[in-house]
Every structure is written in structure tokens, then in C-alpha cells.
Design a protein around this motif. Structure first.
Motif, mmCIF file in Angstrom:
data_model
loop_
_atom_site.group_PDB
_atom_site.id
_atom_site.type_symbol
_atom_site.label_atom_id
_atom_site.label_comp_id
_atom_site.label_asym_id
_atom_site.label_seq_id
_atom_site.Cartn_x
_atom_site.Cartn_y
_atom_site.Cartn_z
ATOM 1 N N ALA A 58 46.069 27.242 47.345
ATOM 2 C CA ALA A 58 45.334 27.269 46.076
ATOM 3 C C ALA A 58 44.487 28.529 45.902
ATOM 4 N N SER A 59 44.066 29.143 47.018
ATOM 5 C CA SER A 59 43.148 30.273 46.914
ATOM 6 C C SER A 59 43.240 31.153 48.152
ATOM 7 N N SER A 60 43.145 32.464 47.940
ATOM 8 C CA SER A 60 43.133 33.364 49.093
ATOM 9 C C SER A 60 41.750 33.396 49.742
ATOM 10 N N GLN A 100 37.337 37.168 39.101
ATOM 11 C CA GLN A 100 38.630 37.707 39.478
ATOM 12 C C GLN A 100 39.704 36.670 39.167
ATOM 13 N N LYS A 101 40.939 37.019 39.454
ATOM 14 C CA LYS A 101 42.056 36.135 39.127
ATOM 15 C C LYS A 101 42.042 34.822 39.913
ATOM 16 N N GLN A 102 41.609 34.873 41.173
ATOM 17 C CA GLN A 102 41.687 33.674 42.001
ATOM 18 C C GLN A 102 40.303 33.102 42.282
ATOM 19 N N ASN A 103 40.213 31.804 42.310
ATOM 20 C CA ASN A 103 38.956 31.119 42.558
ATOM 21 C C ASN A 103 38.705 30.953 44.052
ATOM 22 N N ALA A 104 37.474 30.619 44.397
ATOM 23 C CA ALA A 104 37.106 30.360 45.785
ATOM 24 C C ALA A 104 37.046 28.855 46.000
ATOM 25 N N MET A 105 37.448 28.427 47.178
ATOM 26 C CA MET A 105 37.404 27.015 47.535
ATOM 27 C C MET A 105 36.408 26.838 48.676
#
Length: 108
Positions: free
Chosen positions: A99-101, A65-70
């Protein structure tokens, strides 16, 4: 305790996994994280440096997806006072939120 002199990466190796470690210090027993080699990721040392009272190891997982996981792994030595820990926790949580949702802080 995790100690380079006693535990080399070779002795901790698990096939198919990448090892990340922060060895023991005066205030910590150390951290050890395994992540499957096939998972696209990057170590976020810039976020780890926000923590001065606890051991911290942060990974950014590359998602399709567009956003990465932290993912942030923390260890708080029982001798560390609550206020410095709360400050470190707030700092890294704020940076991870921006930085990430999807982010998770895991610790002991």
C-alpha cells in the motif's frame, strides 16, 4: 489498562488532537493514539483486522506526495506465543508494503 468505563474520550482529550483507541480485552491493556487534527489521515480498520493475536491500530497519513504513509501501532501481550505474533506481523507488513513505500510498525 485502557477501559471505556474508567477513561472516557473526554477525560483523555487533548486540544488539537484526534484520539484513536482500542480498549482492553482479555489479552491486552489497550492502545491509545493521538494525531494532530490538522494532519489528513484515515483509520485503516481493514488492516487492523489482519491481527488476531495482538492489538493493532493502523492509520494512513495523507501526504502531499503521490504515496501516503502508513503507521501501525501494535501491542503484544507477553502471554501471546511468538508464532501467531510473527504471522500477524508478516501479514500486516506485507499489506502495508504493497500500500505504501513509507510505512512504520511501532509497538511494545
Amino acid at each position: 489498562k485502557l477501559d471505556k468505563d474508567k477513561h472516557s474520550n473526554g477525560s483523555l482529550k487533548v486540544d488539537g488532537f484526534r484520539i484513536y483507541r482500542k480498549d482492553n480485552t482479555a489479552t491486552s491493556g489497550g492502545l491509545l493514539v493521538y494525531i494532530k487534527s490538522e494532519i489528513a489521515h484515515v483509520r485503516r480498520c481493514d488492516l487492523d483486522e489482519l491481527c488476531s493475536s495482538v492489538e493493532c491500530l493502523t492509520l494512513e497519513i495523507k501526504l502531499k506526495q503521490k504515496q501516503n504513509a502508513m503507521l501501525c501501532f501494535m501491542y503484544k501481550n507477553p502471554k501471546v506465543k511468538d508464532e501467531p505474533f510473527k504471522s500477524d506481523f508478516s501479514s500486516i507488513n506485507e499489506k502495508m508494503c504493497s500500500a505504501s513505500s513509507f510505512h512504520n510498525i511501532i509497538g511494545d
